[in-house]
Design an enzyme around this catalytic site. Structure first.
Site, PDB file in Angstrom:
ATOM      1  N   PRO A  39      12.223 -66.240  70.722  1.00  0.00           N
ATOM      2  CA  PRO A  39      12.112 -66.182  69.261  1.00  0.00           C
ATOM      3  C   PRO A  39      13.165 -66.961  68.478  1.00  0.00           C
ATOM      4  CG  PRO A  39      13.027 -64.134  70.093  1.00  0.00           C
ATOM      5  CD  PRO A  39      12.665 -64.962  71.293  1.00  0.00           C
ATOM      6  N   CYS A  40      14.127 -67.587  69.150  1.00  0.00           N
ATOM      7  CA  CYS A  40      15.232 -68.211  68.415  1.00  0.00           C
ATOM      8  C   CYS A  40      14.778 -69.345  67.492  1.00  0.00           C
ATOM      9  CB  CYS A  40      16.337 -68.662  69.352  1.00  0.00           C
ATOM     10  SG  CYS A  40      15.871 -70.008  70.441  1.00  0.00           S
TER      11      CYS A  40
END
Length: 175
Positions: free
Chosen positions: A133-134
């Site tokens: 998800p970064c």
């Protein structure tokens, strides 16, 4: 209408977006369904399970029948939706990330562990493959002002990397 707070998606907007996905899925008989843990702020998520036939590469004559289970949940730490999934072989054993990588030509030029990682599901709190998800906020940002359903817009970008293809009816929700 999406409410923009520092160009991010709120949990309320995420919940509305996934409700729209399930409603469209119900009309299409496409398999997305709701799950919820009412004890958690981010407890709503959606699931879809489907079988796919993949081959290892162009020269491989062996087809692999796999069962994919996709979850779309909200990750509070990153403040973004996450695409979690698991993949099973026909004998019921789960694929390792390395096995999945070998079956996925779309990642050949990427660093596997920066793209797909095994993380705890934000609601179930057990390991799932997850598109890391970064960078999700970066991918979603252009859709936040323009799309009526930025979760669907984001899925059209990231879904194909994990063999999740969306019917055109979902894309129509975005405009």
């Amino acid at each position: 209408m999406i409410t923009l707070d520092d160009m991010s998606l709120s949990i309320e907007d995420f919940n509305r977006c996934i409700e729209d996905i399930v409603n469209t899925s119900d009309n299409l008989i496409d398999g997305w369904r709701f799950e919820q843990n009412e004890e958690l702020e981010n407890g709503k998520y959606i699931i879809k399970k489907e079988q796919k036939v993949l081959s290892q590469d162009q020269e491989d004559d062996i087809n692999h029948v796999l069962t994919f289970e996709y979850h779309i949940a909200f990750n509070i730490s990153y403040g973004v939706p996450v695409l979690c999934f698991n993949v099973w072989k026909q004998d019921g054993t789960m694929l390792t990330v390395e096995e999945f990588w070998k079956l996925n030509e779309r990642f050949k030029e990427s660093n596997m562990y920066d793209t797909i990682t095994q993380m705890d599901h934000p609601v179930l709190r057990r390991p799932f493959f997850t598109l890391h998800p970064c960078r999700t906020h970066e991918i979603m940002e252009p859709f936040l002002e323009e799309s009526k359903n930025p979760v669907v817009s984001w899925l059209t970008v990231v879904g194909p990397f994990v063999h999740l293809d969306l019917n055109e009816e979902y894309v129509k929700m975005c405009s």
